[in-house]
Design an enzyme around this catalytic site. Structure first.
Site, PDB file in Angstrom:
ATOM      1  N   ARG A  34     -24.268 -45.486  -5.833  1.00 54.67           N
ATOM      2  CA  ARG A  34     -24.071 -46.903  -6.168  1.00 54.67           C
ATOM      3  C   ARG A  34     -25.367 -47.699  -6.094  1.00 54.67           C
ATOM      4  O   ARG A  34     -25.559 -48.670  -6.839  1.00 54.67           O
ATOM      5  CB  ARG A  34     -23.023 -47.492  -5.213  1.00 54.67           C
ATOM      6  N   ILE A  60     -21.254 -56.475  -9.820  1.00 53.65           N
ATOM      7  CA  ILE A  60     -20.756 -55.104  -9.705  1.00 53.65           C
ATOM      8  C   ILE A  60     -19.550 -55.189  -8.788  1.00 53.65           C
ATOM      9  O   ILE A  60     -19.611 -55.782  -7.716  1.00 53.65           O
ATOM     10  CB  ILE A  60     -21.837 -54.150  -9.142  1.00 53.65           C
ATOM     11  N   SER A  61     -18.439 -54.641  -9.221  1.00 54.22           N
ATOM     12  CA  SER A  61     -17.196 -54.795  -8.485  1.00 54.22           C
ATOM     13  C   SER A  61     -17.241 -54.119  -7.116  1.00 54.22           C
ATOM     14  O   SER A  61     -17.969 -53.135  -6.899  1.00 54.22           O
ATOM     15  CB  SER A  61     -16.026 -54.215  -9.285  1.00 54.22           C
ATOM     16  N   GLN A  62     -16.439 -54.630  -6.201  1.00 48.31           N
ATOM     17  CA  GLN A  62     -16.219 -54.042  -4.892  1.00 48.31           C
ATOM     18  C   GLN A  62     -15.810 -52.571  -5.067  1.00 48.31           C
ATOM     19  O   GLN A  62     -15.015 -52.241  -5.948  1.00 48.31           O
ATOM     20  CB  GLN A  62     -15.114 -54.828  -4.200  1.00 48.31           C
ATOM     21  N   PRO A  63     -16.335 -51.654  -4.239  1.00 46.23           N
ATOM     22  CA  PRO A  63     -15.985 -50.240  -4.391  1.00 46.23           C
ATOM     23  C   PRO A  63     -14.479 -49.977  -4.439  1.00 46.23           C
ATOM     24  O   PRO A  63     -14.010 -49.176  -5.257  1.00 46.23           O
ATOM     25  CB  PRO A  63     -16.634 -49.585  -3.165  1.00 46.23           C
TER      26      PRO A  63
END
Length: 208
Positions: A34, A60-63
């Site tokens: 990431r 960038i989206s939360q995992p």
């Protein structure tokens, strides 16, 4: 802590403990670095339990959200997947680990170029990355067995549903700034069927 250790901890604490059960998704999230998809100054926060800014008013989206979307797509590795809203390229890389073929569309050229470099650097150069209006999908490659959209919209873009194969899954956030639901829509002979819904928060889907 090394990046590999941080990634393993993210998979265990943020994903598995929160209910992500698809082992293929967990393994894919454990493989994709990431940190390669966030701005250099935020690399130390790559595995935080949060969305991060990537410039151009995008994130960038939360995992967990990336994992949840991938799990909702129910991929077995044979699909061609359409990814709407490339952003950093991270979700496209995870999807590339899970599917046979990935086509990703980003409306902001500078983000598309950064994502292309990150995908190449991490071994995901096979992703077909295009610049364009994601709401229109990619009719030349349809039908798709799975489509994921990483930006919110009040209604389902007709082109995306039309480009689903029979039984195909469309996962996207529906709603506006006051509230959104991450839903899975399945194309059935009787029409659209909503099979899942969780609360979420995404940036809005924009046109070209």
């Amino acid at each position: 802590m090394s990046s590999a250790q941080a990634r393993a901890r993210m998979v265990e604490r943020q994903l598995r403990r929160r209910g992500i059960r698809d082992e293929r998704v967990l393994e894919a999230m454990g493989r994709v670095p990431r940190e390669a998809f966030v701005p250099a100054e935020l690399a130390g926060h790559a595995y935080d339990d949060a969305a991060l800014p990537i410039g151009e008013s995008q994130t960038i989206s939360q995992p967990y959200i990336v994992a949840a979307m991938c799990e909702l797509l129910s991929l077995d590795g044979t699909e061609t997947v359409l990814d709407i809203g490339t952003g950093s390229g991270y979700a496209a890389a995870v999807l590339d680990e899970l599917a046979a073929d990935v086509l990703s569309i980003e409306v902001v050229p500078v983000l598309a170029e950064r994502a292309r470099r990150a995908l190449e650097e991490t071994g995901h150069a096979g992703v077909d990355l295009r610049v364009g209006d994601g709401r229109l999908g990619a009719a030349d490659r349809a039908p798709f067995r799975a489509i994921a959209a990483a930006a919110a919209t009040a209604t389902v873009p007709p082109a995306l549903y039309d480009q689903l194969a029979p039984g195909g899954r469309l996962v996207l956030p529906l709603g506006g700034r006051r509230g959104q639901r991450l839903v899975r829509l399945v194309r059935t002979p009787e029409g659209v069927a909503e099979t899942s819904s969780i609360a979420c928060r995404f940036v809005p889907l924009v046109n070209g």
